[in-house]
Structure formats: structure tokens, C-alpha cells
Design an enzyme around this catalytic site. Sequence first.
Site, PDB file in Angstrom:
ATOM      1  CB  SER A  68      -0.972   0.163   1.094  1.00 41.88           C
ATOM      2  OG  SER A  68      -2.029  -0.659   0.901  1.00 41.88           O
ATOM      3  CE  LYS A  71      -3.918   0.802  -0.936  1.00 45.74           C
ATOM      4  NZ  LYS A  71      -4.599   0.366   0.504  1.00 45.74           N
ATOM      5  CE1 TYR A 195      -4.901  -1.163  -4.487  1.00 48.61           C
ATOM      6  CE2 TYR A 195      -5.303  -3.223  -4.351  1.00 48.61           C
ATOM      7  CZ  TYR A 195      -5.145  -2.263  -3.742  1.00 48.61           C
ATOM      8  OH  TYR A 195      -4.994  -2.277  -2.277  1.00 48.61           O
ATOM      9  CE1 TYR A 243      -4.948   1.251   4.660  1.00 49.97           C
ATOM     10  CE2 TYR A 243      -3.346  -0.125   5.812  1.00 49.97           C
ATOM     11  CZ  TYR A 243      -3.737   0.474   4.565  1.00 49.97           C
ATOM     12  OH  TYR A 243      -3.062   0.090   3.223  1.00 49.97           O
ATOM     13  CB  VAL A 261      -0.148  -5.963   4.268  1.00 50.29           C
ATOM     14  CG1 VAL A 261      -1.377  -5.358   4.988  1.00 50.29           C
ATOM     15  CG2 VAL A 261      -0.452  -6.057   2.604  1.00 50.29           C
TER      16      VAL A 261
HETATM   17  N1  GLU Z   1      -2.415  -5.425  -1.844  1.00 48.11           N
HETATM   18  C1  GLU Z   1      -2.935  -5.196  -0.592  1.00 48.11           C
HETATM   19  C2  GLU Z   1      -4.398  -5.249  -0.437  1.00 48.11           C
HETATM   20  O1  GLU Z   1      -4.964  -4.676  -1.328  1.00 48.11           O
HETATM   21  C3  GLU Z   1      -2.361  -3.763  -0.097  1.00 48.11           C
HETATM   22  C4  GLU Z   1      -3.132  -3.857   1.487  1.00 48.11           C
HETATM   23  C5  GLU Z   1      -1.832  -2.873   2.281  1.00 48.11           C
HETATM   24  O2  GLU Z   1      -0.692  -2.883   2.025  1.00 48.11           O
HETATM   25  O3  GLU Z   1      -2.274  -2.505   3.364  1.00 48.11           O
HETATM   26  O4  GLU Z   1      -4.966  -6.144   0.322  1.00 48.11           O
END
Ligand code: GLU
Length: 316
Positions: A68, A71, A195, A243, A261
Site C-alpha cells: 500500500s 498508493k 492495482y 488506516y 502489509v
Molecule cells: N495489496 C494489498 C491489498 O489490497 C495492500 C494492502 C496494504 O498494504 O495495506 O490487500
Amino acid sequence: MPRAAAALQTVLDEITEIARASENRGKVADYIPELAGVNPDQFAIAVARPGQPPLVAGDVDVPFSIQSVSKVFMLALALGKLGDRLWSRVGREPSGLSFDSMLLLELEKGYPRNPFINAGAIVTTDAVLQGSIPREALGALLRFIRAAAGDEAIHINERVAQSEIATGHRNFALAHYLSSHENLKNAPDLTLGTYFHQCAVEMTCAQLANAGLFLVGGAGAPRLVSEARIRRINALMMTCGHYDGSGDYAFRVGLPGKSGVGGGILSIVPGIASIAVWSPGLNHYGNSKLGTEAMERLASRTGWSVFGPDTRQTDG
Ligand code: GLU
């Protein structure tokens, strides 16, 4: 090495020693099979400052899945393409819920709270993909990251992407739900394929810290987005980058940050430095456990915080 850099290197070495000795290392993300096998004993940290070589400590040669953290880069591209029109499709408020939650999306009729939860990031990716094809959108992403980091070797790990395509049922559910509210402009599979590949970008800590320099601003930092946009992306990282643990990260660290993650965290000290830390074990929010602790120590030892220095003399 100049004295200030040597002092900072000592701090990074000490932080790495503490992390290496930690027994409670959190839990490696296992919902993406390719990430489940990553050795939780690893730890690395890097600090990049404009115009200076990065300072590093720990397992600095091991590339990890930035997940993430990608992003942030996709958001910069989407804002470059759509400007403020992006906000008609995704909000700017913390969600207070987990990264892949569906709850608010249903209540708020397919308008995701922010670009860093999965639903919002899927919309951001969709915006970059619109009028293009996945290969071009991912090419633009890689060009951006490579230019920011000054490193042409940065790449996407296809195995990680395929692993998530095979198991990412919640993300498929989110994408189809967004589509039912006409908040995706491409077929859900196309947007999601893009994505998942963006999440599978791999970097070492030094590469990620260098890539974050475009958000530091000031003399010597790469100029890929305007100062106004840097300020806003940093604000979103502070309020939404961890988050439902974003408030806790702001309280403990006091810097804009984005976690993934894969166990990576990118944090920005405006005008001063870009920091990357990596340790694969996650806390209950899904953010790197030792990474967060290391960032808290670094912020405290250096006085780096947008809220003023931490005057406590101990780790407590
Ligand atoms: N590729 C992961 C997902 O979409 C990213 C989530 C993350 O890194 O928090 O679940």
C-alpha cells in the site's frame, strides 16, 4: 562522513539493534500467499536527505513488497491527471476502519473515504488507468517512482501480483461494489489487475526512502509535484496513511506516513528527510509492528516531528 550524518548513523544502528533483539515481532500478512513466507526476523531502515547519500542500517539489500505504500505514488499520478476533480470520486477523511473494510463504502454509496484505504486506492488507480491500458498506467507509475528514486532498477514482482490476483476476493468485492455505483470507469478486472501490480512493486529501504524525497520539498529534492500538492499528500498520509491506526501513528511518531502489509513504512519529515523502515511482522492495525516502534524511536531521538520535539529522555 560529516558529524551530523555520523550521529544519525549511530541512532539508526542502535534502533536496528533494538529491533533485532525484539521478541514480539508481530504477524506477517498471510492473506497474500506470496507474502506469507517472508522471514519475520528481517529489519531495515533508511534515511534519505535531499542531495545526500542515504544512511542505512539492517537488512538493507533485501527488496520487499511495498504494497500500500504504492498508493502514495498512484495518488500523485491521479492528482497530476485529474487535479481536484479526483475528489468527486474519493474523499479525504480518515475511515477509522481496516484497510479492506466494506462497511462505509455501502453506507456512503460507493464514495470511498480516502485514497489510502483499498476502495479509495482502487478508484485512484482507475482514474490513472482511464483512457489508457494497464501496461501504460503501470509504466507511468514505474517511471514516476524511478524518477523520484533516481533508480532505474525498481521493478514489479510478477509472482506477488499473480498471488494477489488469485486470492484477492475482498478487493474484487470492493471493485464490483464501486462499479455498481459507477465509480469505476474501467472493467473491475482491468482496474484490479493494475492495482495488484502496483502493490507488487518491490524496493529496498534505501530505494523507498529515495523515492519518498519528492514529498520532502525544499532545495535539492526532486520536483515531481507542486509544493501545494506535497502539502496535501503529506496531510493525507498523516490522517489516513495507517488506516485505523493513523491517530496512534500521529500520536507516537508525529510524521506523515504510509504503511503497507509487506511491512514497509514511508515517513516524511517535511523539508528535511524521507524515511523508510521495513519489518514484515504487522500489529493489529496491519501496520509494521517493529517499523512503527523504530519510527517512534527515530522521531524521539532526532526531534523530527511536525508537532514539535518529543522531550522525553527515555524510550518509555
Ligand atoms: N495489496 C494489498 C491489498 O489490497 C495492500 C494492502 C496494504 O498494504 O495495506 O490487500
